[in-house]
Design an enzyme around this catalytic site. Structure first.
Site, PDB file in Angstrom:
ATOM      1  N   GLU A  17     -14.173 -28.387   8.210  1.00 49.26           N
ATOM      2  CA  GLU A  17     -14.945 -29.521   7.706  1.00 49.26           C
ATOM      3  C   GLU A  17     -16.355 -29.614   8.277  1.00 49.26           C
ATOM      4  O   GLU A  17     -16.682 -30.575   8.998  1.00 49.26           O
ATOM      5  CB  GLU A  17     -14.198 -30.833   7.977  1.00 49.26           C
ATOM      6  CG  GLU A  17     -12.829 -30.909   7.349  1.00 49.26           C
ATOM      7  CD  GLU A  17     -12.201 -32.300   7.483  1.00 49.26           C
ATOM      8  OE1 GLU A  17     -12.763 -33.149   8.193  1.00 49.26           O
ATOM      9  OE2 GLU A  17     -11.160 -32.536   6.861  1.00 49.26           O
ATOM     10  N   GLU A  28      -5.055 -29.648   4.827  1.00 44.54           N
ATOM     11  CA  GLU A  28      -4.718 -30.952   5.406  1.00 44.54           C
ATOM     12  C   GLU A  28      -4.482 -31.933   4.269  1.00 44.54           C
ATOM     13  O   GLU A  28      -5.215 -31.930   3.270  1.00 44.54           O
ATOM     14  CB  GLU A  28      -5.858 -31.527   6.276  1.00 44.54           C
ATOM     15  CG  GLU A  28      -6.032 -30.856   7.608  1.00 44.54           C
ATOM     16  CD  GLU A  28      -7.171 -31.453   8.422  1.00 44.54           C
ATOM     17  OE1 GLU A  28      -7.468 -32.661   8.273  1.00 44.54           O
ATOM     18  OE2 GLU A  28      -7.765 -30.696   9.207  1.00 44.54           O
TER      19      GLU A  28
HETATM   20  C1  BGC Z   1      -9.799 -33.814  10.288  1.00 46.33           C
HETATM   21  C2  BGC Z   1      -8.723 -34.200  11.277  1.00 46.33           C
HETATM   22  C3  BGC Z   1      -8.553 -35.708  11.248  1.00 46.33           C
HETATM   23  C4  BGC Z   1      -8.091 -36.106   9.867  1.00 46.33           C
HETATM   24  C5  BGC Z   1      -7.826 -37.579   9.683  1.00 46.33           C
HETATM   25  C6  BGC Z   1      -9.771 -34.562   8.988  1.00 46.33           C
HETATM   26  O1  BGC Z   1     -11.045 -34.946   8.661  1.00 46.33           O
HETATM   27  O2  BGC Z   1      -9.842 -32.432  10.105  1.00 46.33           O
HETATM   28  O3  BGC Z   1      -9.076 -33.723  12.528  1.00 46.33           O
HETATM   29  O4  BGC Z   1      -7.685 -36.168  12.224  1.00 46.33           O
HETATM   30  O5  BGC Z   1      -9.055 -35.742   8.933  1.00 46.33           O
HETATM   31  O6  BGC Z   1      -8.992 -38.316   9.863  1.00 46.33           O
END
Ligand code: BGC
Length: 459
Positions: A172, A357
């Site tokens: 990111e 994610e």
């Molecule tokens: C990130 C994580 C973060 C998650 C929730 C993403 O932007 O890669 O490190 O904890 O979102 O905010």
């Protein structure tokens, strides 16, 4: 059977990766153990007033010392992949130069334990924790950072590419610059319009040089991870439409366009105004080295309207009446994952995608008498998003894996431990791990290759 009544087949393609994700600073703890150097996050959390509740990553989930039992737990859950990040300053305490053998050894032991458990290690080289020693030399603002990063990447490739099949360079980059250089809520906490495009560009150059290093050293696959938040106009008024386009170019295209198309979106020059430099064409060539896949992190969408008072973009988000919002105030919008994946395939072509994610922070209910934590909201979130992902695959998008964020409740950056994203509950006093009901749901989905998505979900 009549096709109108035939049950839908929710099976996922063979070889699909079912994983969970974490990052080094959020879970490891022991940030200075065994010769490791401090990172910018170590400094950030130890600066009074920057962290919610004064929380730090000094212990976090103590994963540095508990990794073996964490891997055993992942095996029990049935995961076949695990996405984690390497702490640069654990391996190279000064960011460059002398290698810290115990730090490198930690990742080697982690990778071996994962392989032993039948879980594919999927490391990310940079998840926001720049060595503090490099920040002292300008960090992402110093053009040399691309070389520093490539040397660090090369070290990891040489040591672990015999066992790691899938690497990602950056996590990111948009958050690194928007949070770290423009608005300052994340390390290193700058608020500087003029620095922001420079940091972005150097992140991309660093990515390009690491990919070059990989082609020289590696035999498997390398990609990048971006966060995509689809933007939908609040109305069809020209001003709202234009605001939506700006927000989309800034957040969703700023990094992928240079990497995959070899150019920046034109709107960036307008957005950054006099802070936007004229970049050399050779840099864009470096940045657009072919890569093997893209990882996409998807959490929410934004319904966008023109807002003259909102710096930088003159755009702001409109809350949706009746919608469900998570603890981080993000709208639950599974359709946005489908739209994102379809958009990526349309704009960038046939490159394989992974959802690296996806998840949500909710206030989990306390454990019941049987000790179970029935996190029904998170089950609903995962269920609906996995269905949207399946829809994307059914439409022909080449998605090869899914990683739930997060394996563990952890340090949610400047929000500290107040927001819990884990499918596994962590008691931060005792470090006890308790898989939540959502972990059980996810295990069922994995064990059934997706068929469990057909079942109506209740705890
Ligand atoms: C990130 C994580 C973060 C998650 C929730 C993403 O932007 O890669 O490190 O904890 O979102 O905010």
């Amino acid at each position: 059977m009549d096709s109108r009544t035939a049950p839908r087949d929710w099976t996922f393609p063979a070889g699909f990766l079912w994983g969970a994700a974490t990052s080094a600073y959020q879970i490891e703890g022991s940030p200075l153990a065994d010769g490791a150097g401090p990172s910018i996050w170590h400094r950030f959390v130890h600066t009074p007033g920057l962290m919610s509740n004064g929380d730090t990553g000094d212990v976090a989930c103590d994963h540095y010392r508990r990794f073996a039992s964490d891997v055993a737990m992942m095996k029990n859950l049935g995961l076949n992949a695990y996405r984690f990040s390497v702490s640069w300053s654990r391996v190279l305490p000064h960011g460059v130069g002398a290698v810290n053998a115990p730090g490198l050894g930690f990742y080697e032991r982690l990778v071996d334990a994962l392989l032993q458990a039948g879980i594919e290690p999927t490391p990310t080289l940079y998840h926001w924790d720049l060595p503090a020693a490099l920040d002292d030399r300008g960090g992402w603002l110093n053009p040399d950072v691309a070389h520093w990063f490539a040397d660090y990447a090369q070290l990891l490739f040489r040591r672990l590419d015999d066992r790691v099949k899938r690497w990602t360079t950056l996590n990111e980059p948009w958050v690194v610059t928007d949070g770290g250089y423009l608005y300052g809520a994340l390390a290193p906490g700058h608020r500087n319009l003029f620095e922001t495009p420079i940091a972005s560009h150097n992140l991309l150059r660093a990515h390009g040089m690491a990919v070059q290093a990989y082609r020289a050293e590696g035999r498997h696959q390398v990609g990048i991870v971006v966060n995509i938040e689809p933007k939908y106009p609040a109305s069809d008024q020209a001003e709202d439409m234009a605001a939506t386009r700006r927000a989309h170019a800034y957040m969703n295209e700023q990094y992928l366009d240079p990497v995959l198309l070899g150019r920046y979106p034109e709107l960036l020059a307008q957005i950054f105004g006099q802070a936007w430099p004229n970049w050399p064409a050779a840099d864009l060539q470096l940045i657009s080295q072919p890569i093997d896949f893209v990882g996409v992190n998807y959490y929410t969408r934004s319904v966008t309207r023109h807002d003259p008072d909102a710096w930088l973009l003159h755009a702001s988000r409109v809350k949706q009446p009746g919608a469900v919002y998570t603890e981080t105030d993000w709208e639950v919008f599974p359709q946005g994952l489908l739209d994102t994946l379809v958009w990526m395939a349309d704009r960038y072509g046939k490159i394989p995608l992974y959802v690296t994610e996806n998840g949500a922070a909710f206030q989990d209910p306390p454990p019941g008498v049987d000790g179970r934590i029935i996190d029904a909201h998170r089950i609903g979130y995962l269920h609906e998003h996995l269905k949207a992902l399946h829809d994307a695959i059914a439409r022909g998008v080449d998605v090869r894996g899914y990683f739930a964020w997060s394996l563990l409740d952890n340090l949610e950056w400047s929000l500290g431990f107040s927001k819990r994203f884990g499918i596994v509950h962590v008691d931060f006093k005792t470090q006890q791990r308790t898989p939540k009901a959502s972990a059980g749901f996810y295990s069922d989905v994995i064990a059934s290759h997706g068929s469990a998505l057909a079942r109506a979900q209740g705890p």
